[in-house]
Design a protein around this motif. Structure first.
Motif, PDB file in Angstrom:
ATOM      1  N   CYS A   1     -31.473  35.981   1.225  1.00  0.00           N
ATOM      2  CA  CYS A   1     -30.488  36.538   0.139  1.00  0.00           C
ATOM      3  C   CYS A   1     -31.271  37.428  -0.611  1.00  0.00           C
ATOM      4  O   CYS A   1     -32.325  37.477  -1.347  1.00  0.00           O
TER       5      CYS A   1
ATOM      6  N   ALA B   1     -31.596  35.705  -4.409  1.00  0.00           N
ATOM      7  CA  ALA B   1     -32.003  34.302  -3.877  1.00  0.00           C
ATOM      8  C   ALA B   1     -31.653  33.441  -4.911  1.00  0.00           C
ATOM      9  O   ALA B   1     -32.248  33.417  -5.869  1.00  0.00           O
ATOM     10  N   TRP B   2     -30.512  32.419  -4.625  1.00  0.00           N
ATOM     11  CA  TRP B   2     -30.291  31.110  -5.474  1.00  0.00           C
ATOM     12  C   TRP B   2     -31.789  30.291  -5.571  1.00  0.00           C
ATOM     13  O   TRP B   2     -32.193  30.251  -6.789  1.00  0.00           O
ATOM     14  N   CYS B   3     -32.420  30.283  -4.417  1.00  0.00           N
ATOM     15  CA  CYS B   3     -33.706  29.353  -4.815  1.00  0.00           C
ATOM     16  C   CYS B   3     -34.432  30.010  -5.607  1.00  0.00           C
ATOM     17  O   CYS B   3     -35.161  29.471  -6.452  1.00  0.00           O
TER      18      CYS B   3
ATOM     19  N   LYS C   1     -39.780  26.955   3.694  1.00  0.00           N
ATOM     20  CA  LYS C   1     -38.592  27.739   4.094  1.00  0.00           C
ATOM     21  C   LYS C   1     -39.059  28.896   5.005  1.00  0.00           C
ATOM     22  O   LYS C   1     -40.297  29.084   5.020  1.00  0.00           O
TER      23      LYS C   1
ATOM     24  N   PHE D   1     -27.117  27.218   1.466  1.00  0.00           N
ATOM     25  CA  PHE D   1     -27.206  27.199   2.904  1.00  0.00           C
ATOM     26  C   PHE D   1     -27.958  25.979   3.442  1.00  0.00           C
ATOM     27  O   PHE D   1     -27.862  25.745   4.598  1.00  0.00           O
TER      28      PHE D   1
ATOM     29  N   LYS E   1     -38.292  35.960   0.997  1.00  0.00           N
ATOM     30  CA  LYS E   1     -38.461  35.079  -0.503  1.00  0.00           C
ATOM     31  C   LYS E   1     -39.529  33.811  -0.073  1.00  0.00           C
ATOM     32  O   LYS E   1     -39.157  33.183   1.090  1.00  0.00           O
TER      33      LYS E   1
ATOM     34  N   CYS F   1     -32.813  30.682   7.174  1.00  0.00           N
ATOM     35  CA  CYS F   1     -32.833  31.292   5.786  1.00  0.00           C
ATOM     36  C   CYS F   1     -32.483  32.858   6.002  1.00  0.00           C
ATOM     37  O   CYS F   1     -32.999  33.235   6.971  1.00  0.00           O
ATOM     38  N   THR F   2     -31.179  33.359   5.399  1.00  0.00           N
ATOM     39  CA  THR F   2     -30.925  34.723   5.632  1.00  0.00           C
ATOM     40  C   THR F   2     -31.542  35.711   4.668  1.00  0.00           C
ATOM     41  O   THR F   2     -31.449  36.729   4.505  1.00  0.00           O
TER      42      THR F   2
ATOM     43  N   THR G   1     -31.354  25.882   3.779  1.00  0.00           N
ATOM     44  CA  THR G   1     -32.277  26.318   4.492  1.00  0.00           C
ATOM     45  C   THR G   1     -33.633  26.230   3.794  1.00  0.00           C
ATOM     46  O   THR G   1     -34.682  26.695   4.275  1.00  0.00           O
ATOM     47  N   ILE G   2     -33.836  25.768   2.980  1.00  0.00           N
ATOM     48  CA  ILE G   2     -35.017  25.421   1.982  1.00  0.00           C
ATOM     49  C   ILE G   2     -35.007  24.172   1.754  1.00  0.00           C
ATOM     50  O   ILE G   2     -34.072  23.306   1.244  1.00  0.00           O
TER      51      ILE G   2
ATOM     52  N   CYS H   1     -29.869  26.395  -3.237  1.00  0.00           N
ATOM     53  CA  CYS H   1     -29.412  27.241  -2.098  1.00  0.00           C
ATOM     54  C   CYS H   1     -28.196  26.564  -1.403  1.00  0.00           C
ATOM     55  O   CYS H   1     -27.961  25.440  -1.025  1.00  0.00           O
TER      56      CYS H   1
HETATM   57  S1  SF4 Z   1     -33.784  29.590   1.018  1.00  0.00           S
HETATM   58 FE1  SF4 Z   1     -31.350  29.827   0.516  1.00  0.00          FE
HETATM   59  S2  SF4 Z   1     -31.082  30.728  -1.321  1.00  0.00           S
HETATM   60 FE2  SF4 Z   1     -33.175  30.990  -0.849  1.00  0.00          FE
HETATM   61  S3  SF4 Z   1     -33.308  32.874   0.127  1.00  0.00           S
HETATM   62 FE3  SF4 Z   1     -32.916  31.421   1.646  1.00  0.00          FE
HETATM   63  S4  SF4 Z   1     -30.774  31.295   2.042  1.00  0.00           S
HETATM   64 FE4  SF4 Z   1     -31.130  32.411   0.124  1.00  0.00          FE
END
Ligand code: SF4
Ligand code: SF4
Lengths: 625, 161
Positions: free
Chosen positions: B56, B59-61, B112, B98, B79, B53-54, B100-101, B96
Motif C-alpha cells: 500500500c 500502508a496501515w502497517c 512480510k 489484508f 514496505k 502484500c500489495t 499479509t503481515i 493490515c
Molecule cells: S502488510 Fe498490509 S498494510 Fe502493510 S503494506 Fe502490505 S498490505 Fe499494506
C-alpha cells in the motif's frame, strides 16, 4: 517472467542433507509413537521413498505374513528431494504387502501430503500392528497423536479431510485417508490425499483399514535444507528449464495423460471389453477432445489443470459433470468440480467396459476418489463381471437387478457407487477380478498379473509393455518400466528385454528420489543425479544412482520370492498369449513373452528359475537370508 | 520505474513453487509455512489464488508501528520490516486489512513481503506467469487489452489452459 529459471542460492541459505534424518514409527497395537534416527547406511544404499521404504519393509516384516494381518507393515515414505524446489517434489510412496497381489505393493501419490509429512520433520511414517479401535494420526511437527476415529469411521475421504481440518482448526493441514472401501477390505482400496490424489494400486488402502487407521493428518513448519545450496539451485534451475521447454511436458500440461487414449486407439493397443478387442468404436466420445468440447447441452467437462506440490508440469485435471447427466441430475451434491479423467481412468471405465459416456466416466472417477478405491482395478473387475454376465454366469439376481452388459453407462455409475460404499454387488466387485472370477468358476476371465488388473496398454500391440507387466513386482502395472518408444517402433518381442530391464532400474531410482516419473524424459538420469548430489552429502555418480535402482528392483523381487511367489507368476493371461489381436497395427499378433522372458532373466542375472544368482546379489550388496 | 507484483489466479496451478522460492529466499530453507506469499485453494481444488502484500502507498502497517520498524524502500516501494527495531508487538498485524503481515513465533518479529529488494523470487519461480513483476503503473495493462478485444466481439480468454 517464467522460463524455468529460478533465483540462485543466497547468503541465508542453510545447510542440510536433503533427508530430515528422522523416521516416525507408530505401533498401533501398543499405542506407541517412536522417533528413530534414519538409518543412514540404508539411506545411502536405497536413497529414499520407494527404495528406502522397501528396505525398511524387508527388514521389519516376514514377507509371508498375511497382508491384512497386524504383522504387515505400512510405510508412507518421502525422498531426499521431497519438499525441495526440485520440480515435482510432492510425491510420496505407500509401501506395504498388498492384499490384491500378496506381493510387495508400492503405490505412488502426489498432491501435497507427502511434502508436509516431511516438513513436519520425518522422512517416513512407519505404521505397525493394529489398533483395537478406529484411530487417526495427527502429526504437527513434534506433536504426534493417535486419536480416536470413532466419529470418522464410515465417512468418505472428502468428509474425512474436512472433519479433520475443522476439528484441528487448521485448514492448511494435509490429509491422507481411506474411505469405506479401505475400512471394509476392498482388495484394491487406495489411500487418497488432498481430495483427488491417490496411492492407488494394489490395495494399500485396505492395509490401512485392516490396521483400523482411518487417516493421517500432517502439518509441518520445519522446512527442508540441502547439502550444497548453490549447486542445488543451479541444478534446479537447469532441470526446471528443461521441463519448461519440453514439448512432452507441454502436452502433459495441456492434455494431461488423456491424449494417450487417442494414441492407443489409433495404434490398436487400447484394451476393449475385457480385452476382446484392442480398439474401441466409442473412443472419440471419451477422448482428450471430447472433454474439451461442449456437449449437446453446451457443457464442457474439463475446467482446468492443477499441479501436485512443487510441480511445474500440472498434469492434474479438474472437471465437472453436466448437471443434466443422469448420474447427478437428482444429486446436486455432485455438481461441484473435482478430479477429472486422465488416461487410466478413462480407459478402465471406458473402453475396458465398453462405455462411451464421458460424464458417466467422470462420475465413476468421483466415486473412486470420494470412497477411495483404485479406478484401474475397479474397471478391470467390472469388465470381468460384465463378461461373466454376458456369459450367463452372473444374472440380475447377483447384480442387484442391474443389467451388467458391456457398454452400460448405468451399470458403471451404479456399480461405482455400490463398490465405494461396499453395498450389494459392490461387495463382490470389491474382491478384484481374480477372486471374483475364481468364485464364479471362471478364472480365465480375470485379466490380471499376480492378481492385479492391467493398465490401458495391450501387450499384443506393445510387447515390451507385456514383459513389464509380467515382471512387475506389484503385478500388472505400466509405471515401473518404460519401453514405449521401442514398442511403437517394432511389434515383436525381440530386443525388448534390455530396455525393459534398464528402464525398470531407472524408474526404481527415480521413485527413490521423491520426484515424479513424468520428469524422466526431460531430466534423464543426469537430471536426478545432479539434484541428489547437491542435496545429499557424499558423491552420487551415475553408476551409483543406477545401481540403487537395480538394488531396489532385486530387493522387491526377494521380498516376493520369500512371500511365496515364483517364476510361474511372471506371466500373462492366456487371452494375451494365445488369442491374436483382432484389429489395429498388431492384428494377428500375440504377446511374445516366451521370447522375452528368458532373455530378461539372463540380463537381470537371475537363474532360469527367476531367482537372483548369488553373484548378482553379491554385486548389489544384497544377501539371501 | 517502480514495479509491482501482478497476480493472475486464472493461471495458477497451485504448485507452491512460489512459496518454496519465497521461503528459501527469506529463510534459507524450503518451507512453505514461512512463506510471505500464500496460495489458497477453493472449490475442491478448482481455484487456486496466490495472495501477498500489495505494498500500500499509505500502508496501515507502517502507520500503526509504534517503533517505526516498518520503512519504505525508496527504490522498490516495498514496505520493509527492520527486524532489529521490531519489538514483536503485532499491532501492524491488526492494522493490515489484508492479513499479509504476520508474526513469526520463531524470531519474535513480524514478517512480510519485501519484494526481495526488487527481484522477487516468487515471480521468478512461477512456471505459469501467474505471478509477474511489472510496471506498477500498468498492472492492468493485459486485462485492459483483453477486455478491449472483448468489447469488439471476441470471446474472453479461457482458464489456465
Ligand atoms: S502488510 Fe498490509 S498494510 Fe502493510 S503494506 Fe502490505 S498490505 Fe499494506
Ligand atoms: S508458483 Fe505460480 S502457479 Fe505455482 S502456486 Fe505460485 S502462483 Fe500458482
Amino acid at each position: 517472467m517464467s522460463g524455468g529459471n529460478v533465483k540462485g542460492a543466497n547468503a541465508k541459505a542453510q545447510k542440510g542433507m536433503g533427508w530430515q534424518g528422522t523416521v516416525l514409527r507408530v505401533d498401533l497395537t501398543r499405542g506407541e509413537v517412536h522417533k528413530d534416527p534414519l538409518n543412514m547406511e540404508w539411506a545411502n544404499d536405497y536413497l529414499g521413498e520407494r527404495g528406502l521404504a522397501t528396505k525398511y519393509l524387508y527388514e521389519m516384516m516376514d514377507p509371508k505374513a498375511d497382508a491384512m494381518s497386524p504383522e504387515n507393515v505400512l510405510i508412507f515414505a518421502t525422498g531426499p528431494l521431497s519438499g525441495t524446489m526440485s520440480s515435482t517434489s510432492g510425491r510420496y510412496a505407500v509401501v506395504t504387502k498388498g492384499p490384491l497381489t500378496d506381493a510387495i505393493a508400492c503405490s505412488n501419490s502426489g498432491g501435497k501430503f507427502g511434502a508436509f509429512l516431511k516438513f513436519a520433520g520425518y522422512d517416513m511414517l512407519i505404521v505397525e500392528g493394529r489398533s483395537e479401535k478406529p484411530v487417526y494420526l495427527n502429526i504437527a511437527d513434534d506433536t504426534v497423536e493417535i486419536l480416536s476415529a470413532d466419529d470418522l469411521w464410515g465417512k468418505t475421504v472428502w468428509e474425512t479431510e474436512e472433519w479433520i481440518k475443522t476439528t484441528h482448526q487448521n485448514p492448511q493441514m494435509k490429509v491422507a485417508s481411506i474411505g469405506v472401501a479401505g475400512e471394509t477390505g476392498n482388495r484394491y482400496a487406495c489411500v487418497v490425499n488432498d481430495l483427488h490424489r491417490a496411492a492407488g494400486r494394489s490395495g494399500v488402502g485396505a492395509v490401512m483399514g485392516s490396521k483400523n487407521l482411518k487417516a493421517v493428518a500432517a502439518w509441518g513448519t520445519k522446512g527442508v535444507a540441502v547439502d550444497d545450496p548453490v549447486t542445488f539451485m543451479k541444478a534446479v534451475s537447469e532441470t526446471h528449464t528443461a521441463l519448461h521447454e519440453s514439448s512432452g511436458r507441454k502436452g502433459l500440461t495441456k492434455y494431461g495423460t488423456h491424449a494417450m487414449l487417442d494414441a492407443m486407439q489409433k495404434f490398436g493397443g487400447l484394451p476393449t471389453r475385457n480385452f476382446e478387442d484392442v480398439q474401441f468404436e466409442g473412443a472419440k466420445k471419451i477422448g482428450s477432445r471430447a472433454v474439451r468440447e461442449p456437449n449437446e447441452n453446451g457443457h464442457v467437462n474439463l475446467l482446468t489443470n492443477k499441479a501436485c506440490f512443487g510441480c511445474t508440469i500440472a498434469c492434474g485435471r479438474i472437471a465437472h459433470i453436466d448437471e443434466k447427466h443422469f448420474s447427478i441430475v437428482n444429486r446436486p451434491k455432485y455438481r461441484h468440480a473435482s478430479g477429472g479423467l486422465e488416461y487410466e481412468t478413462a480407459y478402465a471405465f471406458g473402453p475396458l467396459c465398453g462405455v462411451d459416456d464421458v460424464d458417466a466416466l467422470t462420475f465413476a472417477g468421483y466415486m473412486t476418489n470420494e470412497h477411495g478405491y483404485d479406478p484401474i482395478s475397479f474397471g478391470g473387475t467390472l469388465a470381468a463381471a460384465m463378461e461373466l454376465y454376458e456369459m450367463g454366469v452372473l444374472t440380475k439376481e447377483h447384480t442387484d437387478g442391474i443389467e451388467l452388459k458391456f457398454g452400460s453407462a448405468e451399470a458403471l455409475v451404479v456399480m461405482s457407487e455400490k463398490t465405494g460404499k461396499g453395498e450389494g454387488f459392490g461387495k463382490e466387485l470389491a474382491l478384484g477380478s481374480k477372486r471374483l472370477c475364481e468364485k464364479y468358476g471362471h478364472p480365465e476371465v480375470a485379466m490380471v498379473v499376480k492378481g492385479q488388473e492391467f493398465a490401458g496398454y495391450d501387450s499384443r500391440a506393445l510387447q515390451g509393455m507385456g514383459l513389464g507387466y509380467a515382471t512387475s513386482n506389484r503385478g500388472a502395472c505400466h509405471l515401473k518400466h518404460d519401453v514405449f518408444e521401442p514398442d511403437m517402433e517394432d511389434q515383436t518381442g525381440k530386443g525388448k528385454a534390455e530396455p525393459c530391464k534398464t528402464s525398470q532400474d531407472q524408474i526404481a531410482m527415480i521413485d527413490s528420489t521423491g520426484l515424479c516419473l513424468f520428469t524422466a524424459g526431460d531430466f534423464g538420469t543426469e537430471g536426478y543425479r545432479k539434484q541428489v548430489d547437491a542435496a545429499c552429502p557424499g558423491d552420487w555418480s551415475t553408476e551409483r544412482m543406477l545401481e540403487i535402482g537395480e538394488r531396489v528392483w532385486n530387493l522387491e523381487r526377494m521380498f516376493n520370492l520369500e512371500a511365496g511367489l515364483t517364476k510361474a507368476d511372471d506371466t500373462l493371461p492366456k487371452r494375451l498369449l494365445e488369442i491374436p489381436a483382432p484389429s489395429g497395427t498388431a492384428k494377428g499378433k500375440v504377446a511374445e513373452l516366451d521370447i522375452m522372458l528368458p532373455e530378461y532373466y539372463e540380463l537381470r542375472g537371475w537363474g532360469d528359475d527367476g531367482v537372483p544368482t548369488k553373484d548378482t546379489l553379491d554385486r548389489l550388496g544384497l544377501a539371501a537370508r | 520505474m517502480q514495479k509491482a507484483l501482478l497476480i493472475d489466479p486464472e493461471k495458477c496451478t497451485s504448485c507452491l513453487q512460489c512459496e518454496l522460492a519465497c521461503s528459501f529466499e527469506q529463510e534459507g530453507v524450503f518451507n512453505p509455512a514461512k512463506s510471505r506469499i500464500k496460495v489458497f485453494e477453493f472449490e475442491h481444488g478448482l481455484k487456486a489464488i496466490p495472495y501477498t502484500c500489495t505494498q500500500c502507498s499509505e500502508a496501515w502497517c507502517l502507520h500503526a508501528c509504534p517503533v517505526e520498524a516498518i520503512t519504505i524502500n525508496e527504490a522498490t516501494g516495498a514496505k520493509e520490516v527492520n527486524p532489529n527495531t521490531c519489538v514483536g508487538c503485532k499491532v501492524c498485524t491488526i492494522a493490515c486489512p489484508f492479513g499479509t503481515i504476520n508474526y513469526n513465533a520463531d524470531s519474535g518479529k513480524v514478517i512480510k513481503c519485501d519484494l526481495c529488494s526488487g527481484d522477487p523470487a516468487c515471480a521468478k519461480a512461477c512456471p505459469t506467469d501467474a505471478i509477474t513483476y511489472v510496471d506498477a503503473n500498468w498492472t492492468g495493462y493485459d486485462r485492459m487489452q483483453e477486455m478491449a478485444l472483448v468489447g469488439h466481439g471476441r470471446p474472453a480468454k479461457g482458464a489456465a489452459q
